[in-house]
Write a protein that holds these residues in place. Sequence first.
Motif, short mmCIF file in Angstrom:
data_model
loop_
_atom_site.label_atom_id
_atom_site.label_comp_id
_atom_site.label_asym_id
_atom_site.label_seq_id
_atom_site.Cartn_x
_atom_site.Cartn_y
_atom_site.Cartn_z
N TRP A 193 -8.31 1.74 -4.60
CA TRP A 193 -7.40 1.65 -4.05
C TRP A 193 -7.54 3.15 -3.56
CZ3 TRP A 193 -8.14 -0.38 0.66
CH2 TRP A 193 -8.70 -1.76 0.50
N PHE A 194 -6.59 3.64 -5.11
CA PHE A 194 -6.41 4.89 -5.48
C PHE A 194 -6.90 6.16 -4.65
CE2 PHE A 194 -5.46 8.93 -8.05
CZ PHE A 194 -3.64 8.43 -7.69
N PHE A 197 0.90 -1.12 0.04
CA PHE A 197 -0.17 0.05 0.06
C PHE A 197 0.61 0.75 0.31
CE2 PHE A 197 -3.54 2.73 1.79
CZ PHE A 197 -4.24 2.19 0.55
N GLY A 198 -0.08 2.80 -0.45
CA GLY A 198 1.55 3.69 0.08
C GLY A 198 0.90 4.36 0.87
N TYR A 241 3.45 11.32 -0.55
CA TYR A 241 2.60 9.69 -0.17
C TYR A 241 3.40 9.66 -1.61
CZ TYR A 241 -1.15 6.85 0.58
OH TYR A 241 -1.26 5.39 0.95
N VAL A 242 3.55 8.47 -1.76
CA VAL A 242 4.31 7.50 -2.37
C VAL A 242 3.56 6.07 -2.36
CG1 VAL A 242 6.19 6.23 -3.65
CG2 VAL A 242 6.50 8.40 -1.75
N THR A 243 2.64 5.51 -3.81
CA THR A 243 2.09 4.73 -3.71
C THR A 243 1.97 3.67 -5.61
OG1 THR A 243 -0.31 3.34 -3.38
CG2 THR A 243 -0.15 5.98 -4.82
N ASN A 244 0.70 2.86 -5.69
CA ASN A 244 0.77 2.22 -7.11
C ASN A 244 -0.19 2.02 -7.73
OD1 ASN A 244 3.72 1.34 -7.91
ND2 ASN A 244 3.64 0.61 -5.81
N VAL A 245 -0.73 2.03 -8.61
CA VAL A 245 -1.77 2.33 -9.25
C VAL A 245 -2.39 0.67 -8.59
CG1 VAL A 245 -2.63 4.26 -10.86
CG2 VAL A 245 -1.21 1.92 -11.94
N VAL A 246 -1.19 -0.05 -8.88
CA VAL A 246 -1.95 -1.76 -8.42
C VAL A 246 -0.78 -2.00 -7.48
CG1 VAL A 246 -1.87 -3.66 -9.70
CG2 VAL A 246 -2.58 -1.72 -10.67
#
Length: 205
Positions: free
Chosen positions: A121-122, A38-39, A88-93
């Motif tokens: 989630w995003f 998760f982010g 904040y760092v995240t991914n689409v998947v």
Amino acid sequence: MSDAASFVPSDGDLDDLRAAARDCHGCDLYRHATQTVFGEGPADAEIVLVGEQPGDQEDRRGHPFVGPAGRLLDRALAEAGIDRGQVYVTNVVKHFKFVERGKRRIHKQPGRTEIVACAPWFDAEMRVVRPRLVVCLGSVAAKAILGQSFRITTQRGQFIPGHEYRVIATAHPSAVLRAPDRAEAYAALVADLKTALGGISSAGE
């Protein structure tokens, strides 16, 4: 295929979302990944960095952008004047998609169905963080947020209107690592990040 919507809490903070995401079966990627990645970052971050999906090291360690691409991103952020601890760092998947070759797990690009399945989630992350600026790292993230017509080769480094937050796209750090001229690709990434930082003052206009 279903999506993640039924797993996403209707309210709650990032910790609530992160806990719920651990049990997400919104697509089949959870079956082979080690864990949900998760982010991470402050809930009041002005900038969100969003990539494609976790890689091998991220999948094993449970944190986004901690492998070779993450280390390059850290260096580029510092050079651009951006404190990673404040973004904040995240991914689409949120799960690692891969193919096995011997003992190695090789990244495989997620399909459109998986990207759409993970989108709730995003969206939930954005509802909590409410950033002023989203920086898409790579074409997969950019197309997930800006639409399939987006072309990073011609539109990178440009602010894209039409969202509650301002959006800009640049190359994924892993693409910089693979570039024939890594120094040039790295300099372009840093330049885009500096442009992004400069755009915060006018985000949302």
